[in-house]
Design an enzyme around this catalytic site. Structure first.
Site, PDB file in Angstrom:
ATOM      1  CG  ASN A  11      -1.728   1.200   1.432  1.00 53.59           C
ATOM      2  OD1 ASN A  11      -1.842   2.025   0.519  1.00 53.59           O
ATOM      3  ND2 ASN A  11      -2.319   1.353   2.602  1.00 53.59           N
ATOM      4  CE  LYS A  13       0.090   3.082   4.894  1.00 59.14           C
ATOM      5  NZ  LYS A  13       0.106   3.171   6.329  1.00 59.14           N
ATOM      6  CG  HIS A  97      -5.743   1.400   5.308  1.00 55.30           C
ATOM      7  ND1 HIS A  97      -5.292   2.299   6.239  1.00 55.30           N
ATOM      8  CD2 HIS A  97      -4.729   0.530   5.085  1.00 55.30           C
ATOM      9  CE1 HIS A  97      -4.040   1.985   6.563  1.00 55.30           C
ATOM     10  NE2 HIS A  97      -3.674   0.923   5.875  1.00 55.30           N
ATOM     11  CD  GLU A  99      -2.847   5.001   7.182  1.00 55.20           C
ATOM     12  OE1 GLU A  99      -2.839   5.144   5.940  1.00 55.20           O
ATOM     13  OE2 GLU A  99      -1.894   4.483   7.803  1.00 55.20           O
ATOM     14  CD  GLU A 169      -3.444  -3.233   7.309  1.00 55.88           C
ATOM     15  OE1 GLU A 169      -2.300  -3.398   6.919  1.00 55.88           O
ATOM     16  OE2 GLU A 169      -4.125  -2.233   7.041  1.00 55.88           O
ATOM     17  N   GLY A 175       2.577   1.360  10.908  1.00 57.37           N
ATOM     18  CA  GLY A 175       3.533   2.460  10.818  1.00 57.37           C
ATOM     19  C   GLY A 175       4.265   2.769  12.113  1.00 57.37           C
ATOM     20  CB  SER A 215       5.442  -2.741  11.850  1.00 61.80           C
ATOM     21  OG  SER A 215       4.946  -1.452  12.210  1.00 61.80           O
TER      22      SER A 215
END
Ligand code: PEP
Length: 253
Positions: A11, A13, A97, A99, A169, A175, A215
């Site tokens: 991904n 992003k 996702h 985010e 996730e 991250g 990660s």
């Protein structure tokens, strides 16, 4: 027992403009080569989808959008439909996702609407779910995931869901460099497979690919992939560099 071909997905992003995305796609194409033991997917930004699909023609690397809208056309300024994504040459789409959930108001209801629209357009949806740090500390991990699965996949038949990929996730692992431990990952993936089996169908649950994301790097992919219920990875940061992403793709060698 169903055989599940692993999927390693990157991904990108909000990274890489058009020219950078195309140059990177060419690099990945030659680094990964024509034969892979696993399925590979990359998700560039919307504006780079078409040229990246063109650049990756003839390679085993599939292209996904990072999000989509559920309507097919109309007065929805700024939105992009599943069919538009497909017409760029994409075969996959990431939905829900964390985010998008955290910063853009994505809910299990919008995930469900997007999932239906993606399936209608013939895209393979990669549906993301995961608990926050607070939810884990409060002991709510399984409750949260169960709701996300049941609400996200609501109203779809086992046949419709046959191509769906789930991506677990944990939000606290994205991250941050804090990968979930193998025990945590296996526990959740086994729980998710059981939840799909109980609410939908055992065969579908056995065949469904469940990716881990949070990660993932070339240094930890092998131990994650050795887990019984892990069928691949959704990779953020480590998918932005040819050496690290191709190292993850070649975790077996
Ligand atoms: C992600 O964004 O889906 C992700 C897993 O990011 P990272 O690999 O950087 O944690």
């Amino acid at each position: 027992m169903a055989t599940r071909t692993p999927l390693i997905a990157g991904n990108w992003k909000l990274h890489k403009d058009c020219a950078e995305s195309v140059a990177f796609a060419h690099e990945l194409k030659s680094a990964i080569g024509a034969d892979t033991d696993v399925d590979v997917m990359v998700a560039p930004t919307f504006t780079a989808l078409y040229p990246v699909c063109e650049a990756l023609k003839g390679s085993p690397i599939a292209v996904a959008a990072q999000d989509m809208f559920w309507e097919t056309k109309g007065a929805w300024t700024g939105e992009i439909s599943a069919e538009m994504i497909r017409s760029c040459g994409c075969t996959h789409v990431i939905i829900g996702h964390s985010e998008r959930r955290q910063y853009f108001g994505e809910t299990d209801e919008t995930v469900n609407a997007k999932l239906k629209s993606a399936l209608e357009a013939g895209l393979v949806p990669v549906v993301c779910i995961g608990e926050t740090d607070e939810e884990r500390k409060q002991g709510k991990t399984f409750e949260v995931l169960d709701t996300q699965v049941k609400m996200g996949l609501k109203g779809l038949s086992a046949e419709e869901l046959a191509s769906v990929v789930l991506a677990y996730e944990p939000v606290w692992a994205i991250g941050t460099g804090n990968t979930a431990t193998p025990d945590m990952v296996q526990e959740v993936h086994a729980f998710l497979r059981k939840s799909v089996a109980d609410s939908l169908q055992k065969e579908l649950a056995n065949a469904m690919r469940i990716l881990y994301g949070g990660s993932v790097k070339s240094g930890n992919i092998a131990e994650l992939m050795a887990l019984e219920d892990v069928d691949g990875a959704l990779v953020g940061g480590a998918s932005l560099d040819t050496e690290s992403f191709s190292g993850i793709v070649r975790y077996k060698r």
